[in-house]
Every structure is written in C-alpha cells, then in structure tokens.
Design an enzyme around this catalytic site. Structure first.
Site: not given
Length: 597
Positions: A387-388, A391, A394
């Site tokens: 998940h992190e 980010h 991105h």
C-alpha cells in the site's frame, strides 16, 4: 523482536536515509534562513498582480518559497517521527510548523488580489502567452470566483471559522475524553473495560456472547448521549447549510465536491450502482451465516472469524519479495523504482521506542519519497508495505514528470495507487495457494475489504446525503429521526439474511467522519477505481499498464476525474464500480465453492 529497541540501536539498513533531503543540520538552517529572507520580498508584489510580468514573477517566487518550506517541514517532522520523545526534533518540528504558517500568511494576498480583477483583466491574463504555464492556476482561480464574497464578507466568514469548528470539537471531546464504557467479559471470563480501540477486538472474538455483550454495551452507552450527540451532528449540518448559502452553492453536496471539480452525478452514481449490487452483499451474508453455523446472523457477527486463525508468518524480506513478484504486471520500470525504494534508504522498517505509530508515505518535491512502517511479520504488514509503496511510486513518478506546482495529486486520487498494489498482491496470493484454509482466509480478508470500504462507506455517504437534503428542505433532524434514517439504511444494505439489531440505529452517533462531511465516498470511489485498474491490467496487459502509468505521472496537472478518464477509468459512469463488483462476485463464488455452498 520481543522488546522495543531504542532508536540509537536500530541497524542502519533498517532506517530510512533522511540525509538525502539534508546532509546536515547546517544545511537545514541555511535553507531556513533563505526562506525567511525570501518572505520579505513577497509583499513587494502586492497591488501589482494585474500585470502579467509581475504575476509571473510572483508565482515563481511563491513556488520557490513553497517548495523550500515543504522540504524543511518534511525533514523536521520525519526526524521527529523517528523518536517523538527527542527534544531537539520536537523543537525543529515546531519551528518548521511556524515557518509554514508564516509562508501561508505572506502569500495569502495572491488569490484574493487576482479575484478582485475584472473579468476582462482575468481573461487577458489567461490568454497571455507569457503566463501559459500558469493557465490552469488562473482558470481554477476564476472557477472559484463565483463563490468568493466581498472583502468585508470574507473577513466576517473568517471570523466565523472558529465557531464553525465547534460541533466537531465538542463531538471529539465527548467521544474521546468524556465517554465512558462499561466492562465486558472476555473469552476467559475477565472483566475488561470497553474502549474504542478494544471494540473491534471484542467483535472479532470467536465467543458469540463476548461479541453480543460488547455490541450492546457500545450502543447502550451512545444511546444515553443521543440528545447531545444529535445536537452536535445537527449543528454541523446546519453549519454546512449556512456556508453553502453564504457562498452561493446550490447545495452542501455541490459545495463539498466543488474543490475537486466532481459533479454530483459521481456521488449519486456510486449510491445507485451499489444499490443494484446489494444482492451480492446479501449473498455474502448468507454465506457468512452458513460458515459461522448460526441460525441467525446478527450485526455483531460481521467481524467474527470465518476460519480458525490462519497464522501467516511473513518476514520483511519475504514481504518485499512477494510484493515485487505481485507487481510484475506493472512492468520493469515500476519494479526498478520499487527495488530502489527497498535498497536505497526510502523505508524506516521496524518499531522503536518513541517512533510514530502506524504507517505513511511522505516526502518533499525534489527528493525521493519515504515510507514509515512499524513492520510485524504478518499478512497485514505485507499489505501495508504494498500500500505505502503504491503511494511512494505515485509520488515519485508524479514528481519526476510534473513541475512543482502541478505535481501534487488530490485526495480523490491518492488511494487509487495504493489500493491497486494491494489488489495485485491479493491476486497473486490467491493464484499461488493450494491450501484451502489459506485460500479461505485470504478470500475473507479481501471480501471484508469490499464490505467495509465500498458498501459501508457508501451507506455512510447515503446517510449524509439524506440528512443534508432534509435540513436543506427545512425539516428537523431529531435524534429519533437520525436513528430512524440510519436503521432503515442498515436494513436495506444488510438484507433478509441478517437480523438488523435495533441497537445499530445509534451507530451514526459514533462516526467521526460525519463531521468531515461528504468525504467518505472517496474511500468507495478510490477502491472501485483501483479494482477496475487491476482488472484491466490483468485482463488486457500492456495497453492497460501504459494507461495506468500515465495516470501515475499526471500528478495534479488536470482535474482528478479527467486524469482517471484518460487512463481508462471513468468515474462519472457506473462502469468502474460495476467492474469492482464483478471482482467481489468472483470472490464470493470462490468462497461458496470452498464452503461447498
């Protein structure tokens, strides 16, 4: 690690490398002094922003100051998060926060001054070739103009700001400080005080009596405060209606969506499409009832484990390898960036004394992103890593492609990249297990994400829509009325195979997000968009990957809805939500097959 170690004892390979931002404290101090100096020159542009050359120079200075201030702020606060008890970095964090406020104050005249220009002057600036880079900023400012009031009215609204925070503040104090819950017996018959943190742990108990007792104790406590909490929620809705009227918006919903330039159809599409998909959720509940072997499925059975605790011990190195393997569909360049993050000091891995809890991805423009973890060797921590890093990559691609002014993406887009990584990881795990118990554990984990992130948040979003519309029509919202609306929604969403216990009608009273109105729908749209992307990437391959990487590189260079649309996910249509629902359907079918349903 059995005991939490001190920061000084953490091995260098387990720490992030903040020297990539500032090699020394002296470098930080030098930038801090430079920003203080630059702030003095901002005021020289006041009263001159009708002139294209002055406006261009002012914007360039604003970007330069803002970029440096962000870098100072991020470094100081990440150093503070390493060990929050360390006084030197507590002080540095405070110093950076004050500088951030000073920067905001010094540049606060820019937007109002541009807005004070006539329509003709604004049109001329937008058309001026020398300002082409700032065209989007100017168009966005003009879009806001219809909702900006006179100087005196704006000053008055600014003064009302502190009063406007009262409903949220009062709810926070009541909910977090004053609310006292009774004791509940745990599996061992011990009396344990119920708290917000322990509530879900009680609901995850294998012992049904424990779950029921916690559930009833929670809502009986809120029921005693229903008049007070009803008044705070009412005051919050009234405040929203006041601001919508004052700023000339047709409704609170449209005011709330205006910042992201999202049309109300996106919101209503979500609700309508989820309504159509409720039979799928009801099918999941029917299966849950069967797997739990109960005559009736109650609201307190929703978090009960469907399989005996399946222990998945996953070391950090194993988690990295599994995440990398799962993200192969995104191509070699994506994997190279991921590997750089793993190898080059982007990640602060384990817990240490005083370290900030939880996990996040953060960073400053011009340096690579960072990830803070508190890794435990379990499934949840592996998903957190995926998940992190979603980010982080991105931000990395956005910062590498966009100039500073247009690099920052919106909250509407933020959860897409992180959730997509989780979806690809889950796809890989499910495809590589032959153990039926492990498979059921994973399927349950994923199905519950759909239930809590898409269905539940949409139900919250619908509750907000109904209550605000009633207030806008001048209807009263008594605690009884709020409970009745909430109870009916629960019956609709949970269906025939669920006993919708009357206690649940008080759940509206414990949801803090209702004080950040019309926000929760973003969880459901973000999850749906990510699931849609994942499905396209798995089904189509390279063309879908190329579109997705284009999305990651877009930052905030256009409106969120347009960025997604170009990448193949049109959130103004029901299609992405339908695609997400087709994935949910596949999960249920696999679970039914395993359960022999």
């Amino acid at each position: 690690m059995s005991q939490v170690i001190k920061r000084s004892d953490v091995k260098p390979e387990n720490k992030w490398n903040l020297e990539d931002i500032y090699a020394s404290q002296a470098d930080w101090d030098r930038d801090y002094a430079a920003v203080k100096e630059k702030l003095k020159s901002v005021a020289s542009y006041q009263g001159k922003l009708h002139d294209a050359a002055a406006l261009k120079a002012c914007f360039a200075l604003e970007d330069n100051i803002s970029e440096m201030t962000e870098k100072l702020y991020v470094y100081a606060n990440m150093k503070h998060h390493e060990d929050t008890a360390e006084p030197a970095y507590q002080a540095l964090s405070e110093k950076s926060k004050k500088l951030s406020v000073e920067t905001g104050e010094a540049t606060s005249f820019i937007t109002p001054e541009i807005l004070s220009l006539s329509d003709e002057q604004l049109a001329a600036l937008v058309a001026d070739p020398s300002l082409s880079f700032y065209k989007r900023t100017l168009q966005e400012t003009i879009r806001e103009k219809a909702h900006v009031l006179s100087k005196q009215e704006e000053a008055l609204l600014a003064q009302v700001g502190n009063i406007a925070q009262a409903p949220s503040t009062i709810f926070g104090m009541l909910n977090n400080a004053d609310m006292k819950f009774p004791k509940v017996k745990n599996e061992n018959g011990e009396e344990i005080e119920l708290t917000h943190g322990r509530y879900i742990q009680f609901l995850e108990s294998k012992n049904r009596d424990v779950r029921k007792a916690a559930f009833e104790a929670m809502y009986a406590t809120y029921s005693k405060q229903k008049n007070t909490i009803g008044a705070t929620l009412n005051a919050n809705i009234t405040k929203n209606v006041f601001y919508a009227h004052a700023r000339k918006y047709p409704s609170v919903l449209e005011m709330s969506l205006f910042g992201d330039n999202i049309s109300p159809e996106v919101y209503t599409n979500l609700i309508d499409t989820i309504h159509e998909s409720l039979p799928l959720l009801h099918r999941y509940f029917k299966l849950r009832k069967k797997l739990l072997k109960v005559d009736e499925l109650h609201m307190y059975d929703l978090f009960a484990p469907l399989v005996d605790e399946f222990k998945m011990d996953i070391t950090y190195d194993e988690a990295k390898a599994k995440v990398a393997e799962s993200l192969k569909p995104l191509g070699q360049n994506y994997l190279n960036i991921l590997q750089e993050g793993f190898d080059k000091g982007w990640i602060d891995i384990y817990e240490n004394e005083g370290k900030r809890s939880g996990a996040y991805s953060w960073g400053a423009y011009g340096t690579h992103p960072y990830v803070l973890l508190n890794h435990k060797d379990n499934l949840n921590s592996m998903f957190t890593l995926a998940h992190e890093m979603g980010h982080a990559i991105h931000s990395y691609l956005s910062d590498s492609t966009q100039e500073y002014r247009y690099a920052q993406y919106t909250i509407f887009l933020a959860e897409v990249a992180s959730t997509l990584n989780e979806a690809l990881l889950m796809h890989n795990l499910l495809g590589n297990t032959t153990d039926p118990k492990e498979k059921m554990y994973l399927l349950t984990y994923y199905a519950d994400q759909f239930r809590t992130t898409v269905f539940r948040q949409t139900m919250f979003a619908e509750f907000e829509k109904i209550t605000h519309e009633k207030a806008e029509q001048g209807e009263s919202l008594t605690p009884q009325e709020l409970s009745a609306i909430y109870y009916e929604l629960n019956k609709k969403y949970h269906g025939e195979d669920m006993v919708v216990d009357k206690d649940i009608e008080m759940e509206w009273a414990r949801i803090p997000h209702f004080y950040n109105s019309f926000y929760v729908y973003k969880y459901a749209t973000g999850f749906s968009a990510a699931t849609s992307f994942a499905k396209q990437i798995i089904d189509e391959g390279q063309p879908a990957v190329d579109r997705y990487l284009g999305f990651l590189k877009s930052g905030g260079s256009d409106y969120s809805i347009e960025i997604l649309k170009r990448a193949g996910v049109d959130m103004s249509s029901p299609e992405p939500i339908k695609q997400a629902m087709s994935v949910f359907k596949e999960l249920i079918e696999q679970m039914e097959q395993l359960a022999g349903a």
